[in-house]
Design a protein around this motif. Structure first.
Motif, PDB file in Angstrom:
ATOM      1  N   ARG A  29       0.946  -1.165   0.677  1.00 42.84           N
ATOM      2  CA  ARG A  29      -0.132   0.168   0.357  1.00 42.84           C
ATOM      3  C   ARG A  29       1.055   0.857   0.041  1.00 42.84           C
ATOM      4  O   ARG A  29       1.607   1.210   1.551  1.00 42.84           O
ATOM      5  CB  ARG A  29      -0.685  -0.641   1.504  1.00 42.84           C
ATOM      6  CG  ARG A  29      -1.649   1.243   1.308  1.00 42.84           C
ATOM      7  CD  ARG A  29      -2.860   0.836   2.505  1.00 42.84           C
ATOM      8  NE  ARG A  29      -3.165   2.223   2.293  1.00 42.84           N
ATOM      9  CZ  ARG A  29      -3.437   3.326   3.253  1.00 42.84           C
ATOM     10  NH1 ARG A  29      -1.814   3.224   3.982  1.00 42.84           N
ATOM     11  NH2 ARG A  29      -3.973   3.919   3.107  1.00 42.84           N
ATOM     12  N   VAL A  30       0.465   2.050  -1.112  1.00 43.47           N
ATOM     13  CA  VAL A  30       1.898   2.916  -1.289  1.00 43.47           C
ATOM     14  C   VAL A  30       0.951   4.132  -0.297  1.00 43.47           C
ATOM     15  O   VAL A  30      -0.912   4.690  -0.439  1.00 43.47           O
ATOM     16  CB  VAL A  30       1.497   3.822  -2.510  1.00 43.47           C
ATOM     17  CG1 VAL A  30       2.254   4.930  -2.502  1.00 43.47           C
ATOM     18  CG2 VAL A  30       2.703   2.721  -3.358  1.00 43.47           C
ATOM     19  N   LYS A  31       1.573   4.560   0.584  1.00 41.72           N
ATOM     20  CA  LYS A  31       1.049   5.893   1.994  1.00 41.72           C
ATOM     21  C   LYS A  31       1.141   7.330   1.383  1.00 41.72           C
ATOM     22  O   LYS A  31       1.783   7.940   0.529  1.00 41.72           O
ATOM     23  CB  LYS A  31       1.901   5.889   2.786  1.00 41.72           C
ATOM     24  CG  LYS A  31       1.699   5.345   4.493  1.00 41.72           C
ATOM     25  CD  LYS A  31       2.161   5.499   5.445  1.00 41.72           C
ATOM     26  CE  LYS A  31       2.248   6.513   6.762  1.00 41.72           C
ATOM     27  NZ  LYS A  31       3.444   6.299   8.031  1.00 41.72           N
ATOM     28  N   GLY A  32      -0.314   8.008   1.330  1.00 41.42           N
ATOM     29  CA  GLY A  32      -0.895   8.920   1.171  1.00 41.42           C
ATOM     30  C   GLY A  32      -0.945   9.518  -0.586  1.00 41.42           C
ATOM     31  O   GLY A  32      -0.170  10.226  -0.504  1.00 41.42           O
ATOM     32  N   SER A  33      -1.133   8.586  -0.856  1.00 38.33           N
ATOM     33  CA  SER A  33      -1.281   8.505  -2.285  1.00 38.33           C
ATOM     34  C   SER A  33      -2.511   9.295  -2.600  1.00 38.33           C
ATOM     35  O   SER A  33      -2.588  10.149  -3.316  1.00 38.33           O
ATOM     36  CB  SER A  33      -1.324   6.999  -3.392  1.00 38.33           C
ATOM     37  OG  SER A  33      -2.877   6.722  -2.519  1.00 38.33           O
ATOM     38  N   SER A  34      -4.163   9.346  -2.011  1.00 34.78           N
ATOM     39  CA  SER A  34      -4.733  10.948  -2.491  1.00 34.78           C
ATOM     40  C   SER A  34      -4.096  12.052  -1.479  1.00 34.78           C
ATOM     41  O   SER A  34      -4.353  11.700  -0.950  1.00 34.78           O
ATOM     42  CB  SER A  34      -6.210  10.053  -1.921  1.00 34.78           C
ATOM     43  OG  SER A  34      -6.321   9.885  -0.598  1.00 34.78           O
ATOM     44  N   GLN A  35      -4.842  12.852  -1.968  1.00 36.09           N
ATOM     45  CA  GLN A  35      -5.094  13.709  -1.265  1.00 36.09           C
ATOM     46  C   GLN A  35      -5.408  14.450  -0.354  1.00 36.09           C
ATOM     47  O   GLN A  35      -5.047  14.619   0.625  1.00 36.09           O
ATOM     48  CB  GLN A  35      -5.727  15.336  -2.494  1.00 36.09           C
ATOM     49  CG  GLN A  35      -5.574  16.774  -1.781  1.00 36.09           C
ATOM     50  CD  GLN A  35      -4.547  17.170  -1.661  1.00 36.09           C
ATOM     51  OE1 GLN A  35      -3.214  16.278  -2.612  1.00 36.09           O
ATOM     52  NE2 GLN A  35      -3.270  18.217  -0.964  1.00 36.09           N
ATOM     53  N   ALA A  36      -6.499  13.193   0.172  1.00 38.75           N
ATOM     54  CA  ALA A  36      -7.452  13.210   1.109  1.00 38.75           C
ATOM     55  C   ALA A  36      -6.330  12.538   2.168  1.00 38.75           C
ATOM     56  O   ALA A  36      -6.917  13.154   3.363  1.00 38.75           O
ATOM     57  CB  ALA A  36      -9.018  12.776   1.171  1.00 38.75           C
ATOM     58  N   GLU A  37      -5.733  11.502   2.143  1.00 34.26           N
ATOM     59  CA  GLU A  37      -5.251  10.887   3.003  1.00 34.26           C
ATOM     60  C   GLU A  37      -4.273  12.148   3.278  1.00 34.26           C
ATOM     61  O   GLU A  37      -3.582  12.054   4.551  1.00 34.26           O
ATOM     62  CB  GLU A  37      -4.666   9.876   2.294  1.00 34.26           C
ATOM     63  CG  GLU A  37      -5.531   8.935   2.281  1.00 34.26           C
ATOM     64  CD  GLU A  37      -4.621   6.960   1.948  1.00 34.26           C
ATOM     65  OE1 GLU A  37      -4.135   7.424   0.746  1.00 34.26           O
ATOM     66  OE2 GLU A  37      -5.413   5.957   1.714  1.00 34.26           O
ATOM     67  N   LYS A  43      -3.260  17.017   9.495  1.00 34.17           N
ATOM     68  CA  LYS A  43      -4.422  17.361  10.729  1.00 34.17           C
ATOM     69  C   LYS A  43      -4.350  16.296  12.063  1.00 34.17           C
ATOM     70  O   LYS A  43      -3.883  17.161  13.239  1.00 34.17           O
ATOM     71  CB  LYS A  43      -6.087  17.102   9.975  1.00 34.17           C
ATOM     72  CG  LYS A  43      -6.495  18.105   8.700  1.00 34.17           C
ATOM     73  CD  LYS A  43      -7.982  18.165   9.095  1.00 34.17           C
ATOM     74  CE  LYS A  43      -8.876  18.839   8.001  1.00 34.17           C
ATOM     75  NZ  LYS A  43     -10.125  18.408   7.618  1.00 34.17           N
ATOM     76  N   ARG A  44      -3.884  15.003  10.975  1.00 35.30           N
ATOM     77  CA  ARG A  44      -3.198  14.499  12.622  1.00 35.30           C
ATOM     78  C   ARG A  44      -1.161  14.859  12.962  1.00 35.30           C
ATOM     79  O   ARG A  44      -2.003  15.010  14.458  1.00 35.30           O
ATOM     80  CB  ARG A  44      -3.429  13.207  11.789  1.00 35.30           C
ATOM     81  CG  ARG A  44      -4.425  12.083  12.327  1.00 35.30           C
ATOM     82  CD  ARG A  44      -4.130  10.903  11.894  1.00 35.30           C
ATOM     83  NE  ARG A  44      -3.055  10.660  10.642  1.00 35.30           N
ATOM     84  CZ  ARG A  44      -3.341   9.557  10.330  1.00 35.30           C
ATOM     85  NH1 ARG A  44      -4.751   9.139   9.736  1.00 35.30           N
ATOM     86  NH2 ARG A  44      -3.011   9.896   9.079  1.00 35.30           N
ATOM     87  N   LYS A  45      -1.038  14.978  12.006  1.00 35.72           N
ATOM     88  CA  LYS A  45       0.244  15.611  12.926  1.00 35.72           C
ATOM     89  C   LYS A  45       0.376  16.554  13.604  1.00 35.72           C
ATOM     90  O   LYS A  45       0.489  17.477  14.680  1.00 35.72           O
ATOM     91  CB  LYS A  45       1.308  16.146  11.929  1.00 35.72           C
ATOM     92  CG  LYS A  45       2.100  16.186  11.350  1.00 35.72           C
ATOM     93  CD  LYS A  45       3.470  16.276  10.539  1.00 35.72           C
ATOM     94  CE  LYS A  45       4.929  16.541  11.099  1.00 35.72           C
ATOM     95  NZ  LYS A  45       5.375  16.813   9.919  1.00 35.72           N
ATOM     96  N   GLU A  46      -0.345  18.330  12.790  1.00 39.41           N
ATOM     97  CA  GLU A  46      -0.502  19.606  13.568  1.00 39.41           C
ATOM     98  C   GLU A  46      -1.339  18.631  15.121  1.00 39.41           C
ATOM     99  O   GLU A  46      -1.413  18.971  16.040  1.00 39.41           O
ATOM    100  CB  GLU A  46      -2.152  20.702  13.163  1.00 39.41           C
ATOM    101  CG  GLU A  46      -0.748  20.600  11.790  1.00 39.41           C
ATOM    102  CD  GLU A  46      -1.664  21.869  10.454  1.00 39.41           C
ATOM    103  OE1 GLU A  46      -3.148  21.800  11.326  1.00 39.41           O
ATOM    104  OE2 GLU A  46      -1.716  22.112  10.124  1.00 39.41           O
ATOM    105  N   ALA A  47      -2.413  17.927  14.796  1.00 34.32           N
ATOM    106  CA  ALA A  47      -2.857  17.993  16.410  1.00 34.32           C
ATOM    107  C   ALA A  47      -1.946  17.188  17.333  1.00 34.32           C
ATOM    108  O   ALA A  47      -2.229  17.581  18.856  1.00 34.32           O
ATOM    109  CB  ALA A  47      -4.246  17.210  15.873  1.00 34.32           C
ATOM    110  N   ALA A  48      -1.444  16.334  16.821  1.00 38.45           N
ATOM    111  CA  ALA A  48      -0.419  15.902  18.518  1.00 38.45           C
ATOM    112  C   ALA A  48       0.794  16.718  18.403  1.00 38.45           C
ATOM    113  O   ALA A  48       0.952  16.552  19.708  1.00 38.45           O
ATOM    114  CB  ALA A  48       0.538  14.947  16.991  1.00 38.45           C
TER     115      ALA A  48
END
Length: 134
Positions: A29-37, A43-48
């Motif tokens: 599975r290629v991580k972050g392939s779509s814009q939504a991902e 967002k998760r990174k900023e929240a963390a």
């Protein structure tokens, strides 16, 4: 980085298992392939990061409250050597001026009846000092 390593190990395990069982080999599975991902990961990174910042502020406040010290009145350096009058058990010595005033006051009162040591000496010696003229 260690997450990528874990994913790589899991993928290799899944490949070996699929070969043994005769199934189709799984695709990576290629991580972050779509814009939504990508936006969701951002967002998760900023929240963390926000959570980590809040925790560090809370830890700093907690550390300050735990390790802050206040000196008691007994520990203040300037108060360490001061002595209150109530702590003294003996009377302070009289100055020359105070002794002179006390002598004048005794003379005004008529010091004969007030001088207990002199009276005791006279009683003990039986008046011999007066007879000999000493």
């Amino acid at each position: 980085e260690w997450k990528d390593q874990l994913e790589e190990e899991k993928y290799l395990y899944d490949v070996k298992r699929a070969r043994i069982m005769g199934k189709k080999i799984p695709q990576r599975r290629v991580k972050g392939s779509s814009q939504a991902e990508k936006t969701e990961a951002k967002k998760r990174k900023e929240a963390a990061e926000a959570r980590a910042k809040e925790e560090s502020v809370e830890n700093a406040e907690l550390t300050l409250s735990i390790f802050s010290t206040k000196l008691s009145e007994d520990e203040i350096p300037n108060m360490l050597y001061s002595v209150q009058d109530s702590e003294l058990k003996s009377q302070r010595p009289l100055t020359f001026e105070e002794k002179r005033r006390a002598a004048e006051l005794a003379a005004r009162r008529g010091g004969d009846g007030d001088d207990a040591p002199q009276r005791a000496l006279m009683d003990m010696m039986g008046g011999i000092l007066k007879k000999k003229g000493i």
